[in-house]
Structure formats: C-alpha cells, structure tokens
Scaffold this motif. Structure first.
Motif, short mmCIF file in Angstrom:
data_model
loop_
_atom_site.label_atom_id
_atom_site.label_comp_id
_atom_site.label_asym_id
_atom_site.label_seq_id
_atom_site.Cartn_x
_atom_site.Cartn_y
_atom_site.Cartn_z
N ILE A 1 -10.78 3.79 5.07
CA ILE A 1 -12.04 3.15 4.71
C ILE A 1 -12.29 3.33 3.22
O ILE A 1 -11.80 4.29 2.61
N ILE A 2 -13.04 2.43 2.64
CA ILE A 2 -13.15 2.40 1.18
C ILE A 2 -14.07 3.49 0.63
O ILE A 2 -14.12 3.68 -0.59
N ARG A 3 -14.77 4.21 1.50
CA ARG A 3 -15.69 5.25 1.03
C ARG A 3 -15.02 6.24 0.09
O ARG A 3 -15.53 6.57 -0.98
N SER A 4 -13.85 6.73 0.46
CA SER A 4 -13.20 7.78 -0.33
C SER A 4 -11.89 7.32 -0.95
O SER A 4 -11.09 8.14 -1.39
N ALA A 5 -11.65 6.00 -0.98
CA ALA A 5 -10.41 5.46 -1.56
C ALA A 5 -10.78 4.32 -2.49
O ALA A 5 -11.52 3.41 -2.11
N LYS A 6 -10.24 4.34 -3.70
CA LYS A 6 -10.74 3.45 -4.75
C LYS A 6 -9.84 2.25 -5.03
O LYS A 6 -10.29 1.27 -5.61
N THR A 7 -8.57 2.28 -4.66
CA THR A 7 -7.67 1.18 -4.99
C THR A 7 -8.09 -0.07 -4.22
O THR A 7 -8.23 -0.03 -2.99
N PRO A 8 -8.28 -1.21 -4.90
CA PRO A 8 -8.68 -2.44 -4.20
C PRO A 8 -7.67 -2.81 -3.12
O PRO A 8 -6.46 -2.81 -3.34
N LEU A 9 -8.18 -3.15 -1.95
CA LEU A 9 -7.31 -3.38 -0.82
C LEU A 9 -6.44 -4.64 -0.98
O LEU A 9 -5.29 -4.66 -0.56
N LYS A 10 -7.00 -5.68 -1.56
CA LYS A 10 -6.28 -6.95 -1.63
C LYS A 10 -4.95 -6.80 -2.37
O LYS A 10 -3.95 -7.40 -1.99
N GLU A 11 -4.94 -5.98 -3.44
CA GLU A 11 -3.71 -5.85 -4.21
C GLU A 11 -2.63 -5.05 -3.47
O GLU A 11 -1.45 -5.10 -3.83
N LEU A 12 -3.02 -4.35 -2.41
CA LEU A 12 -2.08 -3.56 -1.62
C LEU A 12 -1.53 -4.33 -0.43
O LEU A 12 -0.60 -3.87 0.24
N TYR A 13 -2.09 -5.50 -0.16
CA TYR A 13 -1.73 -6.25 1.05
C TYR A 13 -0.45 -7.06 0.82
O TYR A 13 -0.37 -7.85 -0.13
N PRO A 14 0.56 -6.88 1.68
CA PRO A 14 1.84 -7.57 1.46
C PRO A 14 1.85 -9.03 1.88
O PRO A 14 2.81 -9.75 1.59
#
Length: 367
Positions: free
Chosen positions: A240-253
C-alpha cells in the motif's frame, strides 16, 4: 534334474525377487522422504519463514492428489472469493492446514509460501497445496533470503540489472522448466512490495534505477514464455502507498505480463478497510483493471483489531474487482513484526468467523 532341486531353485528365485522388490521399495521411500526433508528445510529458510522452525513434512492427511489437473483458464474462471493463509508450516503440514480450518470455521482455498533465488523449484509444496484443496501462491524473492525485518538491501549480485543482462538466465530457465513439468498451476508473486525501500529489488536501492523493475519482470516473463511454462498466474504485488513512495505506474510491466494485481496491506493506524486499501486501489485502477488479490493482510494487536476485521470482511464481498485475500498468520516469535493473525485474540477470532462464514469462497475445479 530332480524335482526337489527344481523346487529349491524356484524358491531361491522367488526369495531373490521378493528381496529385490523390498530393497527397491525401501530405496524409493528413503529418497522420497529425503526429498521432502530437503524441501521442508529449504523452505523454512525462505522469505518470511526464515526465522521459523522447519515445517512438518506430513503427507496431507493421507490424501491422494486430485484426479483432475485444472488449467490456468479453468482456475481463473472460478467464482467466489479466495480465503488464503500464509503460515510457517503450510502447505507442507496437513495438521497445520486442518488447524487453520478448524480455527477459522472453514478451510482455506489458497496458501502462500516463500522461495528465494538460492532455491530451485520444488513440486512438493505445490502438490501438498492441491491435495488440501488450496491454490499455491509462490512468493519468489530475487535475493539470498531473509525477511522484511532482517533482509539486507545491498546484494549487488541480485541487482535488477543482473536480471536484465541475463546473468541469472540459467537459473530462471531451470525454474521455469520445473514449473512447466509440474503441470499444476502456480501463482507466482515475483519480487513483491517493490514500491518500498526494504528489499534489494526495489528501485533506488542496491544500485537499481528507475524503469529497471518492469524491465526485469518482462525479461523473466519472456523466459517462462520461451520455455512454455504456461501454468503460471503472474501476480504483480506492491505494498500500500502509505509507507512506500515509488509511483506504482512506473513499476507496472503492462497488462500483457500480469494476470492478477496483488497488494500487501497491514492495518496500523487506518482502522477501516477503505482507509487502508482504497487510496492504493484507486491509484492502481488508473492504469489497470486486472483482478486484485490482497496477498498479505493483517491487523496489529489492539482494541480496534476485532472491529477492523469485521469491517474488512464486510467490505470485501462488495468489491467485484477484489478476488480475495491471504491472511498473514505469522506471530512475532515466527519472524513477523507483531502478531498479525486473525486468531491473535478471542474477539478478533469471533469477528473473523462471523465474517467468513457467509462468504462465497472459491472451490478449485479438482474433480
């Protein structure tokens, strides 16, 4: 030649045949038991289970494997919600599975376990899972092992660039071949919680740079495709984004490389399911509509734990795009940060049993 001599020779031949058969059977039993012991010991040192005692190696209740080996399409077409469990002794121990079923009031239909990159694929836990009616979810960690509380972040030999440049191709292909040859469908959650900074496969640590995570994922997926390992459900699973800062979209394959979206979601300060999950779910829905499986969930001990459990199990049936959850049944003594389990106290257990009882759960197509 006398009849007595002929009869004697027959008895000798029968005696020799029986002994050869017994010796072969004993050898096979020893090799099978040794394989289970090796696998159990290896998995005890994997992922979140790294500090727990080695799992039991019981044959699941004496049950045989189901006659039907369902296809990936059949499993993905099932209806209902998954009730999964991650527990140190599962899926190896049928006793642990039975205890969870008895405690929860219903048997789980999914089980999660952890494998790091010092380990090869083993069919044993997969067969143990199916023999107990559970879909196996294999969390595959590109590191030498450890857990979120003890894993070192700096492992240069496991940088994302070493996956992309082919340094691990032989291991990956061997793993893919073993998965393919096992025939049973396996959900693989590769390099989870990648949007945080606590694992060596996260971008921004261990020499990893922006864009490399998705590239590494696609590289691995391509090897599995080349090896015809088509019996894999690929689970892309951030925190969940609460404790993680890297944008999710850029990590999606990309949708072509993902079957289900996973999510790690632990209640710490957000005491309702929408507070905990919705902000991340809304961000994910901006770039994919893939089904979501909450691949780790739990609530820390406190006066709110029972009410939060009730709220979550009330929220879940209303979410058509969320196909289920895996409860993290680890205690602090077993390597977790705290006692996340739904059976950590009597009030929470009562809430869980009341919430799960009316829920329509997945039944795997094993008959």
């Amino acid at each position: 030649m006398s009849r007595r001599r002929t009869d004697g020779q027959k008895r000798v031949r029968i005696w020799m045949f029986v002994n050869v058969f017994l010796l072969a059977s004993l050898t096979a039993l020893v090799m099978h038991t040794s394989s289970r012991l090796d696998t159990a010991a290896a998995n005890a040192a994997t992922g979140h289970a790294s500090t727990a005692a080695g799992p039991a190696i019981n044959v699941p209740g004496g049950a045989a494997l189901p006659a039907n080996v369902p296809s990936k399409a059949q499993i993905m077409a099932t209806s209902g919600k998954y009730f999964g469990v991650a527990e140190p002794d599962m899926p190896w121990s049928a006793n642990a599975g039975s205890q969870i079923a008895q405690t929860a009031g219903t048997p789980p239909d999914m089980v999660e376990y952890f494998v790091n990159w010092t380990q090869d694929f083993s069919v044993v836990p997969v067969q143990d899972a199916y023999a107990q009616g559970m879909l196996p979810v294999l969390t595959w960690e590109p590191s030498p092992g450890g857990n979120a509380r003890t894993t070192q972040v700096n492992f240069p030999e496991y940088k994302l660039s070493t996956i992309i440049d082919g340094s691990h191709d032989a291991y990956i292909a061997k793993f893919a071949d073993a998965v393919r040859d096992a025939k049973w469908v396996v959900a693989i959650r590769f390099a989870h919680e990648m949007n945080g900074n606590w694992y060596p496969w996260a971008e921004g640590v261990n020499g990893n740079t922006t864009g490399q995570y998705a590239q590494a994922w696609r590289h691995i997926h391509d090897i599995f495709t080349r090896e015809h390992a088509d019996n894999v459900i690929w689970v892309w699973a951030p925190n969940i984004i609460r404790s993680a800062k890297t944008p999710l979209k850029e990590l999606y394959p990309g949708d072509a490389y993902v079957d289900w979206v996973g999510l790690s979601a632990y209640d710490v300060t957000e005491h309702t399911a929408p507070q905990l999950i919705d902000p991340t779910l809304q961000q994910i829905r901006k770039f994919t509509s893939k089904p979501m499986l909450i691949t780790e969930i739990g609530s820390q001990p406190g006066s709110f734990k029972a009410a939060w459990t009730t709220d979550f199990l009330t929220w879940l049936p209303k979410q058509s795009g969320v196909i289920g959850f895996i409860w993290f049944e680890y205690t602090k003594a077993e390597g977790a940060g705290t006692d996340w389990g739904f059976d950590a106290d009597t009030s929470t257990l009562a809430s869980f049993r009341l919430g799960i009882e009316p829920m329509k759960l997945v039944v795997l197509p094993l008959q």
